[in-house]
Design a protein around this motif. Structure first.
Motif, PDB file in Angstrom:
ATOM      1  N   UNK A  86     -38.966 -24.826 -44.941  1.00 54.25           N
ATOM      2  CA  UNK A  86     -38.140 -25.927 -44.119  1.00 54.25           C
ATOM      3  C   UNK A  86     -37.256 -25.327 -43.341  1.00 54.25           C
ATOM      4  N   UNK A  87     -36.773 -23.975 -43.579  1.00 53.30           N
ATOM      5  CA  UNK A  87     -35.631 -23.458 -42.686  1.00 53.30           C
ATOM      6  C   UNK A  87     -34.360 -23.321 -43.680  1.00 53.30           C
ATOM      7  N   UNK A  88     -33.625 -22.213 -43.140  1.00 53.91           N
ATOM      8  CA  UNK A  88     -32.315 -21.808 -43.997  1.00 53.91           C
ATOM      9  C   UNK A  88     -31.387 -23.303 -43.819  1.00 53.91           C
ATOM     10  N   UNK A  89     -31.270 -23.897 -42.804  1.00 52.10           N
ATOM     11  CA  UNK A  89     -30.270 -24.859 -42.692  1.00 52.10           C
ATOM     12  C   UNK A  89     -30.651 -26.174 -43.486  1.00 52.10           C
ATOM     13  N   UNK A  90     -31.949 -26.308 -43.653  1.00 56.01           N
ATOM     14  CA  UNK A  90     -32.614 -27.518 -44.316  1.00 56.01           C
ATOM     15  C   UNK A  90     -32.171 -27.346 -46.015  1.00 56.01           C
ATOM     16  N   UNK A  91     -32.328 -25.952 -46.370  1.00 54.88           N
ATOM     17  CA  UNK A  91     -32.267 -25.829 -47.862  1.00 54.88           C
ATOM     18  C   UNK A  91     -30.739 -25.810 -47.973  1.00 54.88           C
ATOM     19  N   UNK A  92     -29.924 -25.340 -47.139  1.00 53.21           N
ATOM     20  CA  UNK A  92     -28.612 -25.260 -47.465  1.00 53.21           C
ATOM     21  C   UNK A  92     -27.917 -26.734 -47.372  1.00 53.21           C
ATOM     22  N   UNK A  93     -28.526 -27.653 -46.549  1.00 52.99           N
ATOM     23  CA  UNK A  93     -27.888 -29.099 -46.371  1.00 52.99           C
ATOM     24  C   UNK A  93     -28.413 -29.767 -47.612  1.00 52.99           C
ATOM     25  N   UNK A 247     -18.903 -27.186 -49.916  1.00 49.70           N
ATOM     26  CA  UNK A 247     -20.334 -27.591 -49.452  1.00 49.70           C
ATOM     27  C   UNK A 247     -20.369 -27.571 -48.060  1.00 49.70           C
ATOM     28  N   UNK A 248     -19.423 -28.249 -47.417  1.00 47.61           N
ATOM     29  CA  UNK A 248     -19.701 -28.410 -45.942  1.00 47.61           C
ATOM     30  C   UNK A 248     -19.577 -26.953 -45.060  1.00 47.61           C
ATOM     31  N   UNK A 249     -18.540 -26.410 -45.813  1.00 48.69           N
ATOM     32  CA  UNK A 249     -18.249 -24.907 -45.179  1.00 48.69           C
ATOM     33  C   UNK A 249     -19.649 -24.055 -45.298  1.00 48.69           C
ATOM     34  N   UNK A 254     -23.787 -21.179 -43.113  1.00 47.47           N
ATOM     35  CA  UNK A 254     -25.244 -20.885 -43.149  1.00 47.47           C
ATOM     36  C   UNK A 254     -26.322 -21.287 -42.378  1.00 47.47           C
ATOM     37  N   UNK A 255     -26.049 -22.262 -41.378  1.00 46.30           N
ATOM     38  CA  UNK A 255     -26.675 -22.785 -40.137  1.00 46.30           C
ATOM     39  C   UNK A 255     -26.331 -21.933 -39.094  1.00 46.30           C
TER      40      UNK A 255
END
Length: 287
Positions: A86-93, A247-249, A254-255
């Motif tokens: 699903x992508x780096x940003x989805x995993x991170x979020x 977490x937000x940082x 990562x995005x």
């Protein structure tokens, strides 16, 4: 704040490394097990003083490491799959949206006070996480894949909460490296048992590329936990503030790394999420 910044950097690198696994066709399971062996070795290496191996099982936090170890390796594998599918940003979020779990835990268990601006910052953080993860209609996500972010959310929240609880109740600061080494060692043992059972039907296929991938992953993985535990010792920010900023940082960083390194598409909503992330960090950290 310096420790928190280092934890954010190391955690963001983990998502990038997961993405590189798919690029270089590295088998995630073998690399993750190697990563935990390396992370455990880092803990023993950075522990000052003699390592009381025989005394480790007598520590009041010892048995908790087994549950954490199993959870670590399970969530790590799911996180890797989420990042690749699903992508780096989805995993991170999905990982960082879980901040609500330790935040609520801190308020209930430790009566941590949250002012109006901090609460606003946490709400904005959740909104930021949503917008930063939003994918355009052109991105197809199978329904079966939606379970992955949910599992990452729940597992990550439980891990953060458990780390906070054990750090608060059981562990002295001098024992942080030893505790981390034991947790990662338990995760490695769990993974090794899994592949040994799996090898009954399918022969083991470890290779140098998988081992190198695990070594590269293991170092930032260890320090992401080590520096987070040190940050939780901070007398200025409570755990709710630390988990929110952390977490937000990571979502924001990562995005941006996903955009710069892997050319992941970022919409106006994604940029709005990043802007909200910055705002939420400022509200939580400075009020």
């Amino acid at each position: 704040m310096f420790d928190l910044g280092l934890s954010i950097l190391c955690s963001s690198l983990i998502f990038v490394i997961f993405k590189l696994f798919s690029v270089y066709k590295i088998e995630t399971l073998y690399a993750i097990i190697t990563n935990y062996i390396v992370a455990s070795c880092c803990g023993f290496l950075f522990y000052h003083g003699n390592i009381p191996v025989i005394e480790i099982p007598e520590k009041n936090w010892f048995w908790g490491t087994f549950a954490l170890g199993i959870l670590f390796i399970t969530i790590f594998n799911i996180m890797a799959a989420t990042s690749q599918k699903l992508g780096v940003s989805v995993a991170s979020v999905a990982t960082k949206m879980s901040l609500v779990i330790p935040v609520v835990f801190g308020v209930i268990m430790y009566s941590e006070q949250l002012g109006a601006l901090k609460i606003l910052g946490i709400v904005l953080a959740l909104v930021a996480v949503y917008f930063a993860s939003h994918k355009g209609k052109s991105v197809t996500i199978q329904k079966s894949s939606l379970l992955l972010p949910l599992l990452v959310f729940l597992g990550s929240g439980i891990i953060d909460t458990a780390i906070k609880y054990m750090q608060e109740i059981h562990i002295k600061e001098a024992e942080f490296p030893l505790f981390s080494a034991t947790v990662f060692g338990a995760a490695a043992i769990t993974g090794l048992l899994f592949i040994l059972i799996k090898s009954i039907k399918n022969p083991l296929r470890p290779n140098l590329k998988n081992i190198l991938g695990g070594i590269i992953l293991g170092v930032p993985n260890y320090f992401s936990v080590f520096f987070l535990m040190r940050a939780l010792q901070n007398g200025t920010l409570n755990s709710a503030s630390i988990f929110t900023v952390n977490n937000v940082a990571i979502v924001m960083f990562s995005t941006l790394l996903g955009v710069m390194l892997f050319k992941e598409k970022v919409s106006l909503k994604n940029w709005a999420g990043i802007a909200l992330a910055v705002t939420s960090i400022l509200l939580v950290a400075l009020t």
